[in-house]
Design an enzyme around this catalytic site. Structure first.
Site, short mmCIF file in Angstrom:
data_model
loop_
_atom_site.label_atom_id
_atom_site.label_comp_id
_atom_site.label_asym_id
_atom_site.label_seq_id
_atom_site.Cartn_x
_atom_site.Cartn_y
_atom_site.Cartn_z
N THR A 199 0.79 -1.25 0.10
CA THR A 199 0.09 -0.05 0.12
C THR A 199 0.82 1.32 0.02
O THR A 199 2.14 1.24 0.27
CB THR A 199 -0.95 0.12 1.37
OG1 THR A 199 -1.71 1.07 1.14
CG2 THR A 199 -0.21 -0.07 2.40
N ARG A 200 0.24 2.46 -0.36
CA ARG A 200 0.85 3.62 -0.62
C ARG A 200 -0.19 4.58 -0.19
O ARG A 200 0.09 5.98 0.04
CB ARG A 200 1.49 4.08 -1.96
CG ARG A 200 0.48 3.59 -3.06
CD ARG A 200 1.15 4.34 -4.53
NE ARG A 200 0.37 5.76 -4.65
CZ ARG A 200 -0.74 5.68 -5.26
NH1 ARG A 200 -1.40 4.54 -5.82
NH2 ARG A 200 -1.26 6.81 -5.59
N HIS A 204 -8.00 1.67 5.80
CA HIS A 204 -9.23 2.02 6.65
C HIS A 204 -10.04 0.56 6.80
O HIS A 204 -9.24 -0.54 6.73
CB HIS A 204 -10.25 2.67 5.96
CG HIS A 204 -9.78 4.07 5.56
ND1 HIS A 204 -9.66 5.12 6.26
CD2 HIS A 204 -9.27 4.59 4.09
CE1 HIS A 204 -8.99 6.33 5.64
NE2 HIS A 204 -8.63 5.92 4.61
N HIS A 207 -9.90 -2.40 4.40
CA HIS A 207 -8.29 -2.90 3.96
C HIS A 207 -8.27 -3.70 5.15
O HIS A 207 -7.66 -4.96 4.85
CB HIS A 207 -7.41 -1.78 4.10
CG HIS A 207 -7.37 -0.79 2.98
ND1 HIS A 207 -8.10 0.53 3.32
CD2 HIS A 207 -7.46 -0.82 1.73
CE1 HIS A 207 -8.21 1.32 2.02
NE2 HIS A 207 -7.86 0.61 1.00
N ARG A 293 -6.74 -4.35 -7.88
CA ARG A 293 -7.34 -3.99 -9.10
C ARG A 293 -6.60 -2.59 -9.53
O ARG A 293 -6.26 -1.73 -8.92
CB ARG A 293 -8.85 -3.48 -8.81
CG ARG A 293 -9.46 -2.91 -10.30
CD ARG A 293 -11.04 -2.83 -9.96
NE ARG A 293 -11.77 -2.35 -11.16
CZ ARG A 293 -11.72 -1.15 -11.58
NH1 ARG A 293 -11.04 -0.09 -11.20
NH2 ARG A 293 -12.45 -1.13 -12.84
#
Length: 574
Positions: A199-200, A204, A207, A293
């Site tokens: 992740t970057r 929340h 996730h 995605r």
């Protein structure tokens, strides 16, 4: 047992070269040196700690061309992203670079010697080929292509490196694991199957639910492995994100998840980037990798279309699953079901079931306006952290950048605007008048085009820091050149806050400026007593795209000031 590294051997150059590190450090002081860029620094760290195994240095020409064209190194090993060290022709000449040269690679932050490269070859950067092969386009809307064309120098230096030391960090030190350290950690706590989440962005509730679900389905543990090197311009800073991730960790079932930071310089390269990310995670010992995605997609191209298809990344990683030895976990879009107070994959929700979602755009709007963010979407600790780092618009700083000819009225407007903003209160207001800055910050500069440009960049630096601290900044230099104004805008938006820079063109005509010049400077310039005077014997380039254009010959200072106040109000800043 952790997953085997890519290529079978973890290229931990730090451990390999530890016995001779002191000797290398002494040699480094006597060698020519290259000060690394931020991207070089990220790349070198992952070369020397083994994150880029099987690489042992920056790619030579054979590996570079093969990587770009076939996603493989010259020996056939799968590696989809070129890792290169770019230099200019001037550097080649001044450092006397040639095959066999040894050069010290230094950290740009503290000048620390990190490694020595032994040059194998020097070859031209084939930028068009690289852009088309790796990123599938030459469109400058792609951040990596823009970086390639605008920032990368014209030659690449290939060669293996010897490690002297790791880069020094003073933030989140306990979370910065090398591949060897993370592998040892997995073995110590008996993690045999590990699902990594790349992740970057802040995380929340969706996730958290996604990663818990992925782990339980595979009877595995979770590695939250965010990128803290270079990400997409405009992303949330890594300090804020790591505070978010840390606050989220207690929300996982006890013992399920751990957090480690990855000092990667992302390219936002879509499918190839996803494959690259999988290789890197394999080197860190991971067995499963979540691919999202449009994974690492850079957004829209110049025609408003996505650079990559939504599932291109998943398809490419899936094609190489057997060779990689790491299982791809497709990202499942999670949606909230208020009726049952739970998250479910969107494709498993029964038709007609009520669902709730908040898009990234909507989240940013709520942060900007101070609107509530429901606890079904995120956790209180996450929202608190984001609000601290990204206060509502009316609490943020801004810069009003007034540009115009000498005696156009920009100084009077700037003083009047400062008075009005002080009257309203709510934030400190700083005034950066052209002549004041010249005497205080740039007294040694002349009026050549380059000195004028340098002066504007100094103003931009000060304005950016004040804007970042929440102040209102009013800058009023002549700023005659478009490139200087654009560079100032980029600096202020990058540091002070994107969207909080406003260019006001004080377009008072030259004739009016000259007629009302009580000091007689225009007359002196016409007589040749003053050289390089803007509007007389030096050009003033009109802004191509000002946020507001005003004219003191047709408007009063009060009217112009009111117009600027309305501009700030329209953007939610006052």
């Amino acid at each position: 047992m952790a997953n085997a590294p890519h290529g079978g051997i973890l290229k931990d150059l730090i451990a390999r070269d530890a016995p001779i590190a002191a000797q290398l450090a002494q040699e480094a002081d006597k060698l020519p040196e290259i000060i690394l860029s931020e991207r070089h620094l990220c790349d070198l760290e992952l070369i020397i700690n083994g994150g880029f195994s099987p690489l042992e240095g920056f790619m030579n020409q054979a590996d570079y061309k093969s990587c770009c064209q076939t996603m493989r190194l010259a020996d056939g090993a799968l590696f989809p992203m070129p890792i290169t060290l770019d230099v200019s022709k001037e550097q080649i000449e001044s450092l006397q670079l040639k095959p066999g040269s040894r050069v010290t690679l230094r950290d740009p932050r503290d000048d620390n010697a990190l490694a020595i490269i032994t040059v194998s070859d020097i070859y031209p950067a084939e930028k068009s080929m690289e852009a088309l092969s790796v990123f599938g386009s030459e469109d400058l809307a792609h951040p990596a292509i823009s970086y390639l064309q605008k920032s990368v120098k014209e030659f690449y230096v290939g060669g293996n490196v010897q490690a002297i030391s790791k880069p020094n960090y003073y933030d989140y030190v306990a979370l910065r694991y090398t591949p060897a350290e993370l592998r040892q950690h997995f073995n110590k706590i008996s993690w045999r199957k590990v699902v990594a989440f790349q992740t970057r962005n802040p995380m929340h509730r969706a996730h958290r639910e996604l990663t818990v679900r992925a782990a339980r389905q595979r009877q595995a543990n979770v590695l939250i492995h965010p990128v803290v090197g270079m990400t997409k311009p405009g992303d949330v800073d890594h300090y804020t994100r790591v505070r978010v991730y840390s606050s989220l960790m207690p929300r996982y079932p006890n013992g399920m998840a751990t957090l480690a930071l990855l000092p990667l310089a992302m390219r936002m390269g879509g499918p190839r980037e996803a494959l690259w990310h999988a290789i890197i995670r394999k080197n860190f010992g991971v067995t499963h990798f979540i691919v999202g995605r449009d994974h690492a997609g850079p957004g829209k191209n110049s025609d408003g279309k996505d650079f990559y298809g939504p599932y291109d990344a998943q398809e490419l990683v899936k094609q190489h699953t057997e060779e990689l030895g790491i299982e791809m976990v497709p990202f499942q879009m999670m949606t909230y079901l208020p009726g049952s107070d739970e998250y479910q994959p969107i494709d498993e929700v029964e038709p007609g079931t009520q669902t709730l979602d908040i898009s990234g755009t909507e989240l940013r709007r709520r942060l900007r306006t101070g609107a509530p963010i429901p606890d079904w979407f995120s956790y209180e600790s996450v929202v608190k952290t984001l609000r601290e780092s990204y206060p509502p618009k009316d609490k943020q700083g801004f810069t009003i950048f007034l540009t115009g000819l000498y005696n156009s009225g920009k100084d009077q407007i700037a003083r009047a605007l400062q008075t009005k903003l002080n009257e309203q209160g709510g934030r400190s207001v700083s005034l950066l008048l052209g002549e004041t800055v010249r005497s205080e910050l740039s007294s040694e500069l002349g009026f050549s085009p380059e000195d004028r440009h340098k002066n504007i960049q100094r103003i931009a630096f000060v304005a950016a820091e004040l804007t970042r601290a929440g102040a209102g900044v009013i800058a009023a230099p002549i700023a005659p050149y478009e490139r200087s104004r654009l560079a100032a805008k980029e600096t202020i938006n990058k540091t002070g806050g994107s969207g909080n820079f406003f260019l006001v063109h004080v377009a008072t005509p030259l004739e009016y400026c000259e007629k009302t010049d009580r000091k007689g400077n225009y007359a002196k310039a016409r007589a040749g007593e003053i050289k390089g005077f803007t509007g007389v014997d030096d050009v003033y380039e009109k802004p191509a795209k000002a946020d507001l254009t005003v004219d003191l010959s047709t408007m009063s200072v009060a009217e112009i000031t009111h117009s600027i106040i309305l501009l700030l109000e329209a953007n939610g800043l006052i």
